[in-house]
Write a protein that holds these residues in place. Structure first.
Motif, PDB file in Angstrom:
ATOM      1  N   HIS A   1      -3.736 -12.904 -11.351  1.00  0.00           N
ATOM      2  CA  HIS A   1      -2.782 -13.181 -10.263  1.00  0.00           C
ATOM      3  C   HIS A   1      -1.197 -12.766 -10.785  1.00  0.00           C
ATOM      4  O   HIS A   1      -0.285 -12.690  -9.869  1.00  0.00           O
ATOM      5  CB  HIS A   1      -2.955 -14.858 -10.079  1.00  0.00           C
ATOM      6  CG  HIS A   1      -1.924 -15.431  -8.917  1.00  0.00           C
ATOM      7  ND1 HIS A   1      -2.219 -15.052  -7.640  1.00  0.00           N
ATOM      8  CD2 HIS A   1      -1.040 -16.071  -8.958  1.00  0.00           C
ATOM      9  CE1 HIS A   1      -1.203 -15.793  -7.026  1.00  0.00           C
ATOM     10  NE2 HIS A   1      -0.502 -16.343  -7.871  1.00  0.00           N
TER      11      HIS A   1
ATOM     12  N   ASN B   1      -0.943  -9.416  -9.771  1.00  0.00           N
ATOM     13  CA  ASN B   1      -0.461  -9.409  -8.054  1.00  0.00           C
ATOM     14  C   ASN B   1       0.678  -9.933  -7.936  1.00  0.00           C
ATOM     15  O   ASN B   1       1.389  -9.006  -7.041  1.00  0.00           O
ATOM     16  CB  ASN B   1      -1.801 -10.449  -7.568  1.00  0.00           C
ATOM     17  CG  ASN B   1      -1.246 -10.797  -6.221  1.00  0.00           C
ATOM     18  OD1 ASN B   1      -1.534  -9.878  -5.235  1.00  0.00           O
ATOM     19  ND2 ASN B   1      -0.510 -11.849  -5.863  1.00  0.00           N
TER      20      ASN B   1
ATOM     21  N   ASP C   1       3.735  -7.407  -5.984  1.00  0.00           N
ATOM     22  CA  ASP C   1       4.351  -7.983  -4.671  1.00  0.00           C
ATOM     23  C   ASP C   1       5.960  -7.969  -4.883  1.00  0.00           C
ATOM     24  O   ASP C   1       6.573  -7.757  -4.020  1.00  0.00           O
ATOM     25  CB  ASP C   1       3.751  -9.433  -4.636  1.00  0.00           C
ATOM     26  CG  ASP C   1       2.495  -9.262  -3.632  1.00  0.00           C
ATOM     27  OD1 ASP C   1       2.032  -8.115  -3.232  1.00  0.00           O
ATOM     28  OD2 ASP C   1       1.977 -10.273  -3.522  1.00  0.00           O
TER      29      ASP C   1
ATOM     30  N   THR D   1      -8.224  -5.195  -1.962  1.00  0.00           N
ATOM     31  CA  THR D   1      -7.069  -5.637  -1.771  1.00  0.00           C
ATOM     32  C   THR D   1      -6.069  -5.077  -2.758  1.00  0.00           C
ATOM     33  O   THR D   1      -4.784  -4.600  -2.426  1.00  0.00           O
ATOM     34  CB  THR D   1      -6.776  -7.169  -1.675  1.00  0.00           C
ATOM     35  OG1 THR D   1      -6.884  -7.652  -3.130  1.00  0.00           O
ATOM     36  CG2 THR D   1      -7.806  -7.541  -0.910  1.00  0.00           C
ATOM     37  N   MET D   2      -6.551  -5.045  -4.066  1.00  0.00           N
ATOM     38  CA  MET D   2      -5.621  -4.294  -4.916  1.00  0.00           C
ATOM     39  C   MET D   2      -5.385  -2.810  -5.051  1.00  0.00           C
ATOM     40  O   MET D   2      -4.187  -2.389  -4.829  1.00  0.00           O
ATOM     41  CB  MET D   2      -5.763  -4.834  -6.415  1.00  0.00           C
ATOM     42  CG  MET D   2      -5.945  -6.027  -6.581  1.00  0.00           C
ATOM     43  SD  MET D   2      -4.350  -6.814  -6.784  1.00  0.00           S
ATOM     44  CE  MET D   2      -4.563  -8.570  -7.156  1.00  0.00           C
TER      45      MET D   2
ATOM     46  N   ARG E   1      -3.463  -1.796  -1.906  1.00  0.00           N
ATOM     47  CA  ARG E   1      -1.608  -2.234  -1.843  1.00  0.00           C
ATOM     48  C   ARG E   1      -1.236  -0.770  -2.854  1.00  0.00           C
ATOM     49  O   ARG E   1      -0.376  -0.406  -2.664  1.00  0.00           O
ATOM     50  CB  ARG E   1      -1.674  -3.355  -2.351  1.00  0.00           C
ATOM     51  CG  ARG E   1      -1.360  -4.255  -1.487  1.00  0.00           C
ATOM     52  CD  ARG E   1      -1.204  -5.764  -1.982  1.00  0.00           C
ATOM     53  NE  ARG E   1      -2.311  -6.557  -2.666  1.00  0.00           N
ATOM     54  CZ  ARG E   1      -2.000  -7.734  -3.319  1.00  0.00           C
ATOM     55  NH1 ARG E   1      -0.879  -7.970  -3.284  1.00  0.00           N
ATOM     56  NH2 ARG E   1      -3.116  -8.121  -3.955  1.00  0.00           N
TER      57      ARG E   1
ATOM     58  N   VAL F   1       0.155  -3.256   3.503  1.00  0.00           N
ATOM     59  CA  VAL F   1       0.424  -4.088   2.365  1.00  0.00           C
ATOM     60  C   VAL F   1       0.646  -5.546   2.453  1.00  0.00           C
ATOM     61  O   VAL F   1       0.205  -6.454   1.605  1.00  0.00           O
ATOM     62  CB  VAL F   1       1.752  -3.720   1.421  1.00  0.00           C
ATOM     63  CG1 VAL F   1       2.265  -4.749   0.236  1.00  0.00           C
ATOM     64  CG2 VAL F   1       1.755  -2.229   0.848  1.00  0.00           C
TER      65      VAL F   1
ATOM     66  N   SER G   1      -2.242  -8.382   0.915  1.00  0.00           N
ATOM     67  CA  SER G   1      -1.669  -9.536   0.018  1.00  0.00           C
ATOM     68  C   SER G   1      -2.164 -10.754   0.534  1.00  0.00           C
ATOM     69  O   SER G   1      -2.563 -11.682  -0.149  1.00  0.00           O
ATOM     70  CB  SER G   1      -0.303  -9.318   0.178  1.00  0.00           C
ATOM     71  OG  SER G   1       0.328 -10.596  -0.610  1.00  0.00           O
ATOM     72  N   LYS G   2      -2.159 -10.844   1.953  1.00  0.00           N
ATOM     73  CA  LYS G   2      -2.801 -12.250   2.431  1.00  0.00           C
ATOM     74  C   LYS G   2      -4.264 -12.266   2.463  1.00  0.00           C
ATOM     75  O   LYS G   2      -4.583 -13.395   1.936  1.00  0.00           O
ATOM     76  CB  LYS G   2      -2.497 -12.340   3.959  1.00  0.00           C
ATOM     77  CG  LYS G   2      -0.841 -12.243   4.545  1.00  0.00           C
ATOM     78  CD  LYS G   2      -0.001 -13.156   3.674  1.00  0.00           C
ATOM     79  CE  LYS G   2       1.543 -12.959   4.059  1.00  0.00           C
ATOM     80  NZ  LYS G   2       2.220 -13.844   3.180  1.00  0.00           N
TER      81      LYS G   2
ATOM     82  N   TYR H   1      -5.783 -10.901  -0.187  1.00  0.00           N
ATOM     83  CA  TYR H   1      -5.960 -11.357  -1.561  1.00  0.00           C
ATOM     84  C   TYR H   1      -5.965 -12.936  -1.687  1.00  0.00           C
ATOM     85  O   TYR H   1      -6.800 -13.478  -2.428  1.00  0.00           O
ATOM     86  CB  TYR H   1      -4.965 -10.651  -2.460  1.00  0.00           C
ATOM     87  CG  TYR H   1      -4.915 -11.451  -3.824  1.00  0.00           C
ATOM     88  CD1 TYR H   1      -5.599 -11.070  -4.823  1.00  0.00           C
ATOM     89  CD2 TYR H   1      -3.802 -12.153  -3.831  1.00  0.00           C
ATOM     90  CE1 TYR H   1      -5.732 -11.818  -6.040  1.00  0.00           C
ATOM     91  CE2 TYR H   1      -3.629 -12.846  -5.334  1.00  0.00           C
ATOM     92  CZ  TYR H   1      -4.563 -12.707  -6.250  1.00  0.00           C
ATOM     93  OH  TYR H   1      -4.449 -13.413  -7.438  1.00  0.00           O
TER      94      TYR H   1
ATOM     95  N   PHE I   1      -0.404  -2.267  -9.713  1.00  0.00           N
ATOM     96  CA  PHE I   1      -1.722  -2.412  -8.518  1.00  0.00           C
ATOM     97  C   PHE I   1      -3.180  -1.712  -9.116  1.00  0.00           C
ATOM     98  O   PHE I   1      -3.997  -2.152  -8.883  1.00  0.00           O
ATOM     99  CB  PHE I   1      -1.540  -2.437  -7.265  1.00  0.00           C
ATOM    100  CG  PHE I   1      -0.728  -3.277  -6.461  1.00  0.00           C
ATOM    101  CD1 PHE I   1      -1.014  -4.620  -6.377  1.00  0.00           C
ATOM    102  CD2 PHE I   1       0.564  -2.903  -5.672  1.00  0.00           C
ATOM    103  CE1 PHE I   1      -0.126  -5.455  -5.749  1.00  0.00           C
ATOM    104  CE2 PHE I   1       1.340  -3.794  -5.115  1.00  0.00           C
ATOM    105  CZ  PHE I   1       0.872  -5.194  -4.993  1.00  0.00           C
TER     106      PHE I   1
ATOM    107  N   GLN J   1      -1.322 -19.066   6.151  1.00  0.00           N
ATOM    108  CA  GLN J   1      -0.900 -17.679   6.472  1.00  0.00           C
ATOM    109  C   GLN J   1      -0.588 -17.459   7.823  1.00  0.00           C
ATOM    110  O   GLN J   1       0.848 -17.088   8.080  1.00  0.00           O
ATOM    111  CB  GLN J   1      -1.791 -16.723   5.814  1.00  0.00           C
ATOM    112  CG  GLN J   1      -2.427 -16.879   4.566  1.00  0.00           C
ATOM    113  CD  GLN J   1      -1.326 -16.613   3.437  1.00  0.00           C
ATOM    114  OE1 GLN J   1      -0.065 -16.427   3.681  1.00  0.00           O
ATOM    115  NE2 GLN J   1      -1.498 -16.645   2.208  1.00  0.00           N
TER     116      GLN J   1
END
Length: 463
Positions: free
Chosen positions: A71, A74, A78, A138-139, A142, A167, A171-172, A174, A233, A418
């Motif tokens: 995290h 992450n 971001d 997801t990583m 991105r 992206v 991110s969401k 993830y 990432f 979200q």
């Protein structure tokens, strides 16, 4: 005997000057080497301290430490993307054009995601055995899109907004996947509130360390901070795949549904079905209350980015004003994480309502007394309220939802929050750039939502 003739100067060794230069170079090189070695030792010390902190209280044995470190990566990635796109979307084009671009971005990309987001939770419930690969995907997505964006921001390619959309969605996704994974890695004797607090704090640290590095890279151009994000990432993808295998396990888990309860003991073809449990009233109440602070976060992110540029305060530069508000929000979020232990001794139903009411009051004060102080206080309160409300929601889920369906409950609550952020962001970009009007509307929305949440609170059972 002196003849009076001028004597030639004493002959100098032709190598003495070169030797002095070499001696100086060796000295400078030694100093640089010692400085580099010192920096390396300091880096190793800080890394060691961070690793020991992430492994404390059984997190190392349970595998939670790897998720904490993931995290942090992450959040670091971001932060790099946010710094690059903030300058590209907000500060390098005229205000009207920038608002039109971001409005198009929200209207055509983020709003559809609000419709798609509720599908992520059920998807994870059905394919829970692949969470590690879902997080890694997801990583990786991105990272790839950061590389695409690095070229798009330079050439002003039409792929800028589609890549930014990717992206954002990744991110969401993830966030939803991570929320569903935490219960599988919870150390014995540790609460979900504390575990989520430690993960959130790691994100704050990761963003705090990464933001200056991304900012330095952006001085060479916005594409360089995105390339830095690509590297982060890429490392995060490896970290995700190295998560413990029990992240993929769904043994004993069930599905949280909004409709009537269903035992779900079997399917028509004879295969076993995951048990389905209706969302408890206290969880629904806490989730509704959390939508208010999350809506305000999305609203302020979009509205303030353009408001402070169009209506600077007392001659302050818009970049500094926005940094002050965002910094206050980050400080509030960190403060909320720090006092998470106190929230366990407070009724979560009270905490979520107080957080929502505090947001409404500060939004009203900012509308009536528009200025730097009130905006900073609003940012601080918004960050603190969102953090405390979310931790209270986590505590409520832990208390009222059976363990076998907690993963599903966290995934579904995250998709709902979200979506609230997306709606708030869309309202913020559509609002006229009039400080008292925009903040007044935000205060009115939050007040109405607080009244609705208060009236819909579940009755406390009599003992």
């Amino acid at each position: 005997m002196s003849t009076g003739a001028p004597q030639p100067p004493p002959r100098q060794d032709p190598m003495s000057g070169r030797q002095r230069v070499q001696a100086w170079a060796r000295s400078a090189g030694g100093a640089a080497g010692r400085a580099t070695a010192g920096a390396a030792r300091a880096g190793r010390f800080l890394a060691g301290q961070a690793r020991r902190a992430s492994r404390a209280e059984g997190a190392g044995e349970s595998g939670l430490s790897r998720l904490i470190e993931l995290h942090a990566l992450n959040a670091a990635g971001d932060a790099a993307v946010a710094i690059s796109l903030a300058g590209t979307l907000f500060f390098q084009v005229p205000t009207g054009e920038a608002r039109g671009q971001v409005a198009l971005f929200l209207g055509l990309t983020m709003l559809p995601f609000a419709i798609v987001a509720p599908l992520i939770g059920p998807f994870l419930d059905r394919f829970a055995h692949g969470r590690r690969w879902a997080i890694g995907t997801t990583m990786a997505v991105r990272g790839f899109l950061c590389w695409v964006l690095a070229g798009a921001v330079v050439t002003e390619s039409v792929w800028l907004f589609p890549a930014a959309l990717g992206v954002l969605v990744a991110s969401k996704a993830y966030g939803v996947t991570r929320a569903a994974s935490v219960p599988r890695l919870l150390p014995r004797g540790q609460t979900l509130v504390k575990a989520n607090g430690r993960i959130s704090l790691a994100g704050v640290v990761g963003a705090g360390v990464s933001a200056p590095l991304a900012g330095l890279a952006s001085y060479a151009g916005p594409e360089w901070s995105l390339r830095y994000g690509f590297v982060v990432f890429a490392l995060a993808t490896i970290w995700a795949i190295r998560l413990p295998q029990r992240v993929d396990s769904s043994i004993g888990e069930g599905t949280m549904v909004m409709g009537p309860d269903s035992a779900g003991t079997g399917a028509p073809d004879g295969r076993a079905r995951r048990p389905r449990v209706r969302i408890p009233g206290p969880v629904a109440y806490a989730l509704r209350a959390n939508c208010g602070p999350r809506w305000l976060s999305g609203f302020l992110t979009m509205f303030m980015a353009f408001l402070l540029r169009e209506n600077p305060i007392d001659g302050w530069r818009s970049e500094y004003l926005l940094a002050a508000v965002i910094g206050a929000a980050g400080a509030g979020n960190t403060l909320g994480i720090a006092v998470a232990s106190l929230t366990r001794r407070i009724d979560p139903r009270v905490t979520v309502l107080v957080a929502l009411a505090a947001d409404a009051v500060l939004a009203l004060l900012a509308a009536l007394f528009y200025g730097l102080v009130t905006l900073v206080l609003l940012g601080l309160t918004a960050g603190l309220a969102q953090s405390l409300a979310k931790l209270s929601l986590d505590s409520t889920i832990q208390q009222h939802v059976p363990g076998r369906v907690q993963s599903s409950a966290f995934a579904r609550s995250d998709t709902t929050l979200q979506s609230a952020w997306v709606v708030g962001g869309f309202v913020g970009i559509a609002m006229p750039l009039m400080p008292r009007l925009g903040l007044g509307v935000a205060a009115a929305v939050l007040t109405a939502w607080a009244a609705y949440v208060l009236l819909s609170r579940p009755a406390v059972p009599r003992s």
